[in-house]
Design an enzyme around this catalytic site. Structure first.
Site, PDB file in Angstrom:
ATOM      1  N   ASN A   1     -85.547  -2.932  51.070  1.00  0.00           N
ATOM      2  CA  ASN A   1     -85.228  -3.986  50.095  1.00  0.00           C
ATOM      3  C   ASN A   1     -85.324  -3.440  48.683  1.00  0.00           C
ATOM      4  O   ASN A   1     -85.883  -4.059  47.791  1.00  0.00           O
ATOM      5  CB  ASN A   1     -86.166  -5.165  50.273  1.00  0.00           C
ATOM      6  CG  ASN A   1     -86.139  -5.662  51.683  1.00  0.00           C
ATOM      7  OD1 ASN A   1     -85.069  -5.900  52.230  1.00  0.00           O
ATOM      8  ND2 ASN A   1     -87.290  -5.758  52.301  1.00  0.00           N
ATOM      9  N   CYS A   2     -84.750  -2.238  48.550  1.00  0.00           N
ATOM     10  CA  CYS A   2     -85.047  -1.433  47.380  1.00  0.00           C
ATOM     11  C   CYS A   2     -84.433  -1.930  46.087  1.00  0.00           C
ATOM     12  O   CYS A   2     -83.341  -2.426  46.070  1.00  0.00           O
ATOM     13  CB  CYS A   2     -84.510  -0.031  47.578  1.00  0.00           C
ATOM     14  SG  CYS A   2     -84.793   0.594  49.201  1.00  0.00           S
ATOM     15  N   VAL A   3     -85.129  -1.661  45.064  1.00  0.00           N
ATOM     16  CA  VAL A   3     -84.741  -1.778  43.653  1.00  0.00           C
ATOM     17  C   VAL A   3     -83.894  -2.981  43.307  1.00  0.00           C
ATOM     18  O   VAL A   3     -83.634  -3.845  44.102  1.00  0.00           O
ATOM     19  CB  VAL A   3     -84.090  -0.479  43.124  1.00  0.00           C
ATOM     20  CG1 VAL A   3     -85.068   0.631  43.128  1.00  0.00           C
ATOM     21  CG2 VAL A   3     -82.828  -0.140  43.848  1.00  0.00           C
TER      22      VAL A   3
END
Lengths: 427, 346
Positions: free
Chosen positions: A240-242
């Site tokens: 669920n990056c950046v």
């Protein structure tokens, strides 16, 4: 290695029982899905909703977007659920094309974004053209932020795999078949063509900034070679990056636009010989180590040219630039993809770091530019969270219900594998 | 018929040479000097009047001249303001740039001029008005007027303008978003093929080279120095009272820490979207180490700690905003007699 992607086109979703696929309609059973999800005791509550293209629907805060994919033999998303694992990327993989599992629910961190199913934001990303099975997850009170992220990540992947299994009896599919040899076979395949390697940057910086490779946090791997076929099978999963605009969701890994495009030219304009996964770390020492190890592997593969895709911005721009510089210094012709932070008015310098060797850049737009979004008839999730996420602020929600946000806040709004039509020009 | 107001200097306005450079601004009805060429090229528009002013007079009386031009704009109500072309003439270039900027930025009426690329006024004014690229001297008048007329015609007809290089003016330096027909991956791989084949290609973003910041000389005497703490790590009082954004900050804040020895958990927190905030929320001193500074002060290693936290979010904040913050913060610290700064980033 041969991988066949069996694609079943999905154009709508309904709730019903039993769960099945009828023509291009996906029918899912909320009670059954709830049972699957509550097997994880860290989940307090879960509910489901549906968002279809063209409807007046807004989803936020979105954590991940995943295309349902499943295998009868072997498994998709290996390394996440079982102790044992096999190398992904061979056999038959069933894909529900045009439909995704989208996770939302109370916010984990500041990196969750907006998907609008119609209106101006829908122009910016590919998600608005897909049918969303939305899962709204609530964690148990005792679950801390890191575990909260893990809970929603695993729940999304699990549901995508379960829903993907509904495709097994389907016969109305189209197929895409990909072949991949060992290093020597690939190297010798097209001796007259230049060899190209894809450098696949992935965020590896902590909560909501991680990626997972065969279930392992990419912070604790060094740059490594992988095959495009593994990527199609879910060897890479988003943590669920950046920020939303540049978040490489699991969907963007599964449908990596760079890999697709490299395959189109493979054997015609160049010989696509490999991928090196490069984790984007926080400290300068790690950046220099990963530059050295990445470039070393690109050289081992005998590359004449390289394409680097990006995830995130700011300190990752340094990784992008120094890897590009080192490749060029080694005579490897390089093209990079980046977004820009040129300020709301577009008058600022676009990037926080640069090298003169970065002379072939594709840009996915100025993420600081703002957009006024109309109010939607229906919101799935928590509208007020826009005030806390990247791209939003306390004044985002207008008195008349409209929403003022930066492009950053739109999921996939400046996707850094280039899976968006947005770009920027100087006037 | 659309109306154009024209601006030129004493020389092109046919008053005279350098000896008339102190001519005060005046206006004549209709087209004078180079405006005649514009009139011929743009039959659909009327040059309602020509303002003529001596270059030296303008340079030394900028405000008065701008007031005069503003009065003419209000009188003639033009649809477009055209100045020059100034070629490589420095003072005339500045007069054209100042007047176009006034008309375009303050009065909201489109304004164009023309200059040679080395005219210093190009860099001064290209962000505020459209400056058509011309030759170095008036020998290029015909070509300059042709290009300026073409651009003027498009603006008057309300046509969508192409890119600066297509229209022949200096880019204002403004990045605007567009939608391409092909996605970024398609464009990137096509660019790579051209680069591999040694064929021409065009980068979509020209790289800037940044000014390197030279580190200052060390402080000779830390024991008597006043030290401040700044962070771009988004540490704010709990609850974020000033709504500092998680990304793309537009301001910095200064919080009073008088009487505190450290930043306590639950009293301060991180709002920065660019890193895992869990550990910073557990102990905000990890990002903004006020506790260590206060210890060093107690031990006598540091003369005095400036009792404020200066903070912003350095995540996706544009270089222009960050540069402004730096200047503002430096002014504040200098006024407070601060000699050294610990600046932490994340």
């Amino acid at each position: 290695m041969v991988l066949e992607l069996r694609k079943i086109a999905i154009r709508s979703i309904e709730f019903g029982s039993p769960a099945r696929i009828e023509g291009d309609k996906l029918i899912v059973d909320p009670d059954e899905m709830k049972e699957w999800m509550l097997e994880d005791s860290r989940i307090k509550n879960v509910s489901f909703d549906i968002a279809l293209p063209g409807t007046s629907t807004r989803i936020l805060p979105v954590k991940d977007v995943i295309e349902p994919r499943a295998k009868q033999e072997g498994e998709t998303f290996p390394g996440l659920f079982r102790e044992d694992m096999e190398e992904a990327g061979s056999g038959v993989t069933y894909c529900l094309d045009g439909c995704v599992v989208t996770t939302t629910g109370p916010i984990v961190g500041f990196q969750e974004g907006v998907i609008d199913m119609s209106g101006p934001a829908a122009e910016y990303n590919v998600y608005s053209k897909l049918c969303h099975l939305v899962m709204i997850l609530e964690k148990q009170d005792y679950v801390d932020p890191h575990e909260h992220e893990e809970v929603v990540r695993l729940a999304g992947i699990k549901l995508a795999r379960k829903v993907g299994e509904l495709a097994f009896p389907c016969e109305n599919y189209t197929t895409e078949t990909y072949e991949w040899g060992n290093i020597g076979e690939n190297y010798n395949a097209y001796p007259d063509l230049p060899r190209v390697v894809y450098v696949y940057n992935c965020m590896s910086q902590g909560l909501l900034h991680d990626s997972y490779f065969y279930g392992r946090d990419s912070k604790i791997i060094v740059p490594t070679m992988l095959t495009p076929l593994e990527v199609f099978d879910g060897a890479l999963v988003s943590g669920n990056c950046v920020s939303p605009g540049s978040k490489t969701t699991t969907y963007m890994h599964q449908n990596n636009a760079c890999i697709k495009e490299l395959f189109k030219h493979h054997g015609k304009d160049f010989n696509f010989v490999g991928i090196v996964l490069c984790p984007l770390m926080t400290t300068l020492k790690e950046k220099f180590r990963n530059r050295m190890l990445t470039v070393r592997q690109v050289k081992m593969l005998g590359a004449d040219g390289a394409l680097i895709s990006q995830e995130g911005f700011g300190n990752p721009t340094t990784d992008l630039m120094i890897v590009c510089q080192e490749l060029e210094r080694n005579g490897i012709k390089t093209v990079i993809i980046t977004n820009e932070d040129a300020g709301i008015d577009g008058m600022s310098e676009s990037l926080p770091d640069s090298v003169p060797e970065a002379n072939a850049i594709v840009t996915t737009g100025n993420s600081n530019a703002t957009l006024m979004l109309p109010a939607m008839d229906k919101t799935i999730g928590v509208l007020k969270d826009i005030e806390r996420v990247c791209g939003g602020n306390v004044n985002s929600i207008q008195p008349d219900g409209r929403l003022l946000i930066e492009i950053h806040g739109i999921m996939g709004g400046h996707n850094l594998q280039g899976n968006t039509l947005v770009g920027a020009v100087t006037i | 018929m659309k109306k154009i107001l024209f601006y030129t200097n004493q020389f092109f306005g046919q008053i005279g040479g350098e000896e008339f450079a102190y001519t005060e601004p005046f206006v004549e009805e209709g087209a004078k000097g180079p405006a005649m060429g514009l009139k011929a090229a743009l039959p659909e528009a009327e040059i309602v009047a020509t303002v003529i002013c001596g270059d030296n007079y303008f340079a030394e009386n900028v405000d008065k001249c701008k007031e005069f031009i503003q009065a003419q704009v209000e009188k003639y109500q033009p649809d477009l303001f055209v100045a020059g072309p100034a070629f490589n003439a420095g003072r005339f270039g500045i007069a054209c740039g100042e007047s176009c900027t006034l008309v375009q930025e303050d009065l909201g009426i489109p304004a164009i001029t023309g200059m040679y690329e080395e005219n210093p006024a190009v860099d001064m004014f290209k962000a505020y008005c459209k400056i058509v690229k011309t030759a170095k001297s008036a020998a290029g008048m015909k070509d300059a007027i042709a290009k300026m007329s073409a651009l003027a015609g498009k603006i008057l007809r309300g046509e969508k303008l192409g890119l600066p290089k297509e229209e022949g003016y200096f880019p204002m330096g403004k990045r605007v978003n567009v939608f391409h027909e092909k996605n970024g991956a398609v464009r990137a791989v096509e660019m790579l093929v051209r680069k591999l084949n040694g064929e021409p290609y065009e980068t979509e973003l020209e790289i800037s080279t940044y000014e390197k910041v030279e580190p200052s000389a060390p402080l000779p005497d830390l024991k008597h120095a006043k030290i401040a703490l700044c962070t771009s790590g988004g540490i704010v009082p709990f609850g974020n009272p000033d709504h500092l954004t998680a990304a793309s900050a537009k301001f910095w804040k200064k919080y009073d820490l008088a009487g505190l020895d450290k930043l306590e958990k639950g009293k301060f927190e991180s709002v920065h979207a660019g890193y895992d905030p869990v550990y910073a929320n557990e102990n905000p001193n990890r990002v903004a180490p006020y506790n260590v500074l206060k210890e060093l002060e107690k031990e006598g290693e540091i003369g005095e700690v400036y009792p404020y936290l200066i903070t912003t979010t350095g995540n996706s904040t544009s270089v222009a905003d960050a540069t402004r913050f730096g200047k503002e913060i430096a002014e504040d610290l200098k006024a407070a007699g601060v000699q050294g700064v610990i600046l932490t980033s994340t």
